[in-house]
Scaffold this active site. Structure first.
Site, PDB file in Angstrom:
ATOM      1  N   SER A  81       0.840  -1.197   0.000  1.00  0.00           N
ATOM      2  CA  SER A  81       0.000   0.000   0.000  1.00  0.00           C
ATOM      3  C   SER A  81       0.873   1.244   0.000  1.00  0.00           C
ATOM      4  CB  SER A  81      -0.903   0.019   1.241  1.00  0.00           C
ATOM      5  OG  SER A  81      -1.555   1.267   1.385  1.00  0.00           O
ATOM      6  N   TYR A 135      -0.776   0.147  10.298  1.00  0.00           N
ATOM      7  CA  TYR A 135      -0.959  -0.454   8.970  1.00  0.00           C
ATOM      8  C   TYR A 135       0.129   0.017   8.016  1.00  0.00           C
ATOM      9  CZ  TYR A 135      -3.268  -1.256   4.425  1.00  0.00           C
ATOM     10  OH  TYR A 135      -3.565  -1.619   3.139  1.00  0.00           O
ATOM     11  N   LYS A 178       2.975  -2.266   6.193  1.00  0.00           N
ATOM     12  CA  LYS A 178       3.127  -2.349   4.746  1.00  0.00           C
ATOM     13  C   LYS A 178       4.539  -1.937   4.316  1.00  0.00           C
ATOM     14  CE  LYS A 178      -0.979  -3.789   3.520  1.00  0.00           C
ATOM     15  NZ  LYS A 178      -1.159  -5.126   2.903  1.00  0.00           N
TER      16      LYS A 178
END
Length: 258
Positions: A141, A154, A158
């Site tokens: 991402s 998150y 990533k």
């Protein structure tokens, strides 16, 4: 000369492949001729079908190493081989760092970094013993490439996933290729949770140079390419699938016409 990609005879696993981006990846692989096994903790509402074939679903908790090892052993025993693993399962609720405790943030990292590591290790044990090896695709991402307020854990996971893929690519060459798709914003059935109603989604889309959010099929097509022989010399790479990225904020803030 037309270029076609035929993955007939290959076996692919797509984690979290039952909805959203994962369903788009599963559909694209089916259309290319691959035999696809999807996995998640819960079964899909309906089977994923394309090109006259149906993806197989097997339940597994990707955070349980023993269960993951058993899952890949079953795929090998039932299908005879494993050619592709797409580490798609992941995600996070929107939560500012100060609003969530350390345990909550750790669970996000576990799902988005540790679980793909666990699955990749189990898949490698199958791939390294078979002729032709295999390929692993991480679904990354843009949150891992820039500040990610509201999804800090998150984004950190990533970023780690991309680095992990590059290292795997070196350690596991030449038997197994490992690459990352770095995704921007994708329109799925859950888009309203992040961007609001249709007007909100349209407004967000206008910030993307290509003037739209990605569709799950866009991600699926990129996976088909990286899984194919057309990408035989591509490993340790990060492919940006983000429609050109995000328009720099200073352009809108500047008073000078451009």
């Amino acid at each position: 000369m037309a270029v076609t990609i035929d993955l007939s005879g290959s076996v692919a696993v797509v984690t979290g492949g039952t909805r959203g981006v994962g369903a788009g990846i599963t559909t694209a692989l089916l259309e290319a001729g691959a035999e696809v096994v999807t996995c998640a903790r819960r079964p899909p509402d309906q089977p994923i079908e394309a090109a006259g074939r149906t993806a197989r679903f097997l339940p597994v908790d990707l955070r349980d190493p023993a269960a993951v090892a058993d899952f890949f052993d079953r795929v090998r025993d039932d299908h005879g081989r494993l050619d592709l693993l797409v580490n798609n399962a992941g995600g996070t609720p929107f939560r500012m760092l100060a609003e969530g405790g350390a345990a909550q943030q750790a669970r996000v990292v576990e799902l988005n970094l540790v679980a793909p590591l666990t699955a990749s290790l189990a898949a490698y044990e199958v791939m390294r013993h078979q002729p032709g090896g295999g390929a692993v695709i991480m679904i990354g991402s843009v949150s891992g490439t820039r500040p990610s307020p509201g999804s800090a854990a998150y984004g950190a996971a990533k970023a780690g996933l991309d680095n992990l893929a590059r290292t795997m690519a070196v350690e596991w060459a030449p038997r197994v290729r490992v690459n990352t798709l770095v995704l921007g914003m994708v329109r799925t059935e859950l888009s309203h949770l992040h961007y609001g109603d249709e007007d909100g989604i349209a407004a967000v889309a206008r910030t993307v140079p290509l003037d739209r959010l990605a569709e799950p099929s866009d991600i699926g097509d990129a996976c088909v390419f990286l899984a194919s022989d057309h990408a035989a010399y591509i490993t340790g790479a990060s492919l940006l699938v983000h429609g050109g990225g995000e328009r720099p904020a200073f352009l809108d803030a500047a008073t000078v016409n451009r």
